[in-house]
Write an enzyme that holds these catalytic residues in place. Structure first.
Site, PDB file in Angstrom:
ATOM      1  N   ILE A 165       4.657 -13.621   3.759  1.00 16.22           N
ATOM      2  CA  ILE A 165       4.560 -14.874   3.133  1.00 16.22           C
ATOM      3  C   ILE A 165       6.091 -15.200   2.617  1.00 16.22           C
ATOM      4  O   ILE A 165       6.169 -16.093   2.173  1.00 16.22           O
ATOM      5  CB  ILE A 165       3.579 -14.963   2.274  1.00 16.22           C
ATOM      6  CG1 ILE A 165       3.634 -14.039   0.917  1.00 16.22           C
ATOM      7  CG2 ILE A 165       2.082 -14.898   2.852  1.00 16.22           C
ATOM      8  CD1 ILE A 165       2.739 -14.336  -0.141  1.00 16.22           C
ATOM      9  N   ASP A 166       6.887 -14.416   2.797  1.00 15.10           N
ATOM     10  CA  ASP A 166       8.112 -14.528   2.213  1.00 15.10           C
ATOM     11  C   ASP A 166       9.271 -15.345   2.870  1.00 15.10           C
ATOM     12  O   ASP A 166      10.374 -15.894   2.366  1.00 15.10           O
ATOM     13  CB  ASP A 166       8.867 -13.124   2.007  1.00 15.10           C
ATOM     14  CG  ASP A 166       9.116 -12.300   3.299  1.00 15.10           C
ATOM     15  OD1 ASP A 166       9.357 -12.648   4.316  1.00 15.10           O
ATOM     16  OD2 ASP A 166       8.788 -11.119   2.870  1.00 15.10           O
ATOM     17  N   HIS A 173      -0.589 -15.036   7.090  1.00 16.67           N
ATOM     18  CA  HIS A 173      -1.179 -15.148   5.608  1.00 16.67           C
ATOM     19  C   HIS A 173      -0.607 -16.182   4.957  1.00 16.67           C
ATOM     20  O   HIS A 173      -0.512 -16.335   4.093  1.00 16.67           O
ATOM     21  CB  HIS A 173      -0.857 -13.859   5.234  1.00 16.67           C
ATOM     22  CG  HIS A 173      -1.645 -12.948   5.758  1.00 16.67           C
ATOM     23  ND1 HIS A 173      -1.172 -11.503   5.674  1.00 16.67           N
ATOM     24  CD2 HIS A 173      -2.658 -12.729   6.454  1.00 16.67           C
ATOM     25  CE1 HIS A 173      -2.076 -10.617   6.259  1.00 16.67           C
ATOM     26  NE2 HIS A 173      -2.971 -11.088   6.702  1.00 16.67           N
ATOM     27  N   GLN A 226       2.689 -10.686   8.950  1.00 15.19           N
ATOM     28  CA  GLN A 226       1.713 -10.680   7.777  1.00 15.19           C
ATOM     29  C   GLN A 226       2.327 -11.328   6.555  1.00 15.19           C
ATOM     30  O   GLN A 226       1.882 -11.589   5.514  1.00 15.19           O
ATOM     31  CB  GLN A 226       1.053  -9.534   7.761  1.00 15.19           C
ATOM     32  CG  GLN A 226       0.325  -8.859   9.002  1.00 15.19           C
ATOM     33  CD  GLN A 226       0.098  -7.129   8.682  1.00 15.19           C
ATOM     34  OE1 GLN A 226       0.897  -6.574   9.105  1.00 15.19           O
ATOM     35  NE2 GLN A 226      -1.139  -7.193   8.551  1.00 15.19           N
ATOM     36  N   SER A 239       4.473  -2.363   9.311  1.00 13.92           N
ATOM     37  CA  SER A 239       3.065  -2.560   8.967  1.00 13.92           C
ATOM     38  C   SER A 239       2.317  -1.344   8.874  1.00 13.92           C
ATOM     39  O   SER A 239       2.441  -0.466   9.869  1.00 13.92           O
ATOM     40  CB  SER A 239       2.326  -3.495  10.081  1.00 13.92           C
ATOM     41  OG  SER A 239       1.102  -3.817   9.793  1.00 13.92           O
ATOM     42  N   CYS A 257      -3.001 -36.404  -8.803  1.00 15.12           N
ATOM     43  CA  CYS A 257      -4.121 -36.690  -8.787  1.00 15.12           C
ATOM     44  C   CYS A 257      -5.115 -36.268  -9.690  1.00 15.12           C
ATOM     45  O   CYS A 257      -6.242 -36.467  -9.871  1.00 15.12           O
ATOM     46  CB  CYS A 257      -4.719 -36.840  -7.276  1.00 15.12           C
ATOM     47  SG  CYS A 257      -5.224 -34.968  -6.680  1.00 15.12           S
ATOM     48  N   ARG A 271       0.785  -1.371   0.005  1.00 10.40           N
ATOM     49  CA  ARG A 271       0.134  -0.012   0.033  1.00 10.40           C
ATOM     50  C   ARG A 271       0.866   1.311   0.018  1.00 10.40           C
ATOM     51  O   ARG A 271       0.422   2.304  -0.048  1.00 10.40           O
ATOM     52  CB  ARG A 271      -0.919   0.008   1.235  1.00 10.40           C
ATOM     53  CG  ARG A 271      -2.033  -1.102   1.144  1.00 10.40           C
ATOM     54  CD  ARG A 271      -2.623  -1.401   2.290  1.00 10.40           C
ATOM     55  NE  ARG A 271      -3.704  -2.302   2.186  1.00 10.40           N
ATOM     56  CZ  ARG A 271      -3.576  -3.832   2.071  1.00 10.40           C
ATOM     57  NH1 ARG A 271      -2.117  -4.017   2.215  1.00 10.40           N
ATOM     58  NH2 ARG A 271      -4.341  -4.784   2.028  1.00 10.40           N
ATOM     59  N   CYS A 277      -1.333 -31.541  -9.632  1.00  9.47           N
ATOM     60  CA  CYS A 277      -1.012 -32.845  -8.647  1.00  9.47           C
ATOM     61  C   CYS A 277      -1.252 -34.147  -9.495  1.00  9.47           C
ATOM     62  O   CYS A 277      -1.786 -34.263 -10.509  1.00  9.47           O
ATOM     63  CB  CYS A 277      -1.829 -32.770  -7.587  1.00  9.47           C
ATOM     64  SG  CYS A 277      -1.421 -34.210  -6.250  1.00  9.47           S
TER      65      CYS A 277
END
EC number: 2.3.1.286
Length: 247
Positions: free
Chosen positions: A100-101, A116, A98, A187, A151, A34, A149
């Protein structure tokens, strides 16, 4: 000096937690979301939604694989290493992120709650088999889009997409409930329900330290606000903590 005061607060606290956002990783070459150069200035947030994944998994992965490759190439910066050292010293008990790295773990942090999810892991939506995301990237680079996958199910990243509930939020809030000090790092404190974590600490009578370049909605209730790049401010805080412990 504010860094001395922050160091004193950290040392005197009985249970300090760190709450981190995208701003801690910008010095590692990962854009925030942001800010002025944020990811959502260039791309629509819809591309990272569960609705878009289900509607058009091929183009979803076209966007996400580019982002994933950038995250895998990123390395921790001084802010990550300083936080890991503060944890090693026993000053920071838990890191709630927060992000995801995976850069906190890469820097050596052990006790990390990922609200996250993590870009480093993926899974099949049918059989739930997990995959290393590097292997998923290899599938995509070989032309398998969307990746599937054995499957036959489509593989997705193990992250919280827009429109999905936050992972581990109740565990994180229970930790915040016991904390007497939270240091919020990089943040915007605008994303609900993650921003309940620093608010919970304050409501329970604890203290709030904010390290962020931009203003946040919680600045007015914070005990200390530091407007400096976190890769500069956190090493200064670490150095002040060391000096006070040794003196």
């Amino acid at each position: 000096m504010i860094y001395e005061k922050v160091a004193e607060e950290l040392i005197s606290s009985s249970y300090t937690i760190a709450f981190t956002g995208a701003g801690i990783s910008t010095a590692s070459g990962i854009p925030d979301f942001r800010g002025p150069q944020g990811l959502w200035k260039k791309y629509s947030p819809e591309l990272a939604s569960i609705e878009y994944f289900e509607k058009d998994p091929k183009n979803f992965w076209g966007f996400y694989s580019l982002r994933m490759r950038g995250l895998f190439e990123a390395q921790p910066n001084k802010a990550h290493y300083s936080l890991a050292e503060l944890e090693k010293m026993g000053i920071i008990k838990v890191i709630i992120t927060q992000n995801i790295d995976g850069l906190h773990q890469k820097a050596g942090s052990k006790n990390v709650i990922e609200l996250h999810g993590t870009m480093r892991r993926s899974y099949c939506v049918l059989c739930l088999r997990t995959y290393d995301s590097l292997n998923v990237l290899s599938m995509i680079e070989k032309g398998n889009l969307p990746p599937r996958c054995d499957c036959g199910g489509i593989i997705r990243p193990d992250v919280v997409l827009f429109g999905e509930p936050v992972k581990n939020i109740y565990e994180a809030l229970s930790i915040a409930y016991e904390s007497d000090l939270v240091i919020s790092i990089g943040s915007s404190l605008t994303v609900y329900p993650a921003n309940l974590i620093p608010q919970t600490v304050k409501e329970r009578g604890g203290k709030l330290i904010i390290l962020n370049m931009e203003e946040t909605p919680l600045d007015s209730i914070a005990d200390y606000v530091v407007r400096e790049p976190v890769e500069i401010s956190l090493p200064k805080i670490l150095e002040n903590v060391r000096q006070k412990i040794l003196s």
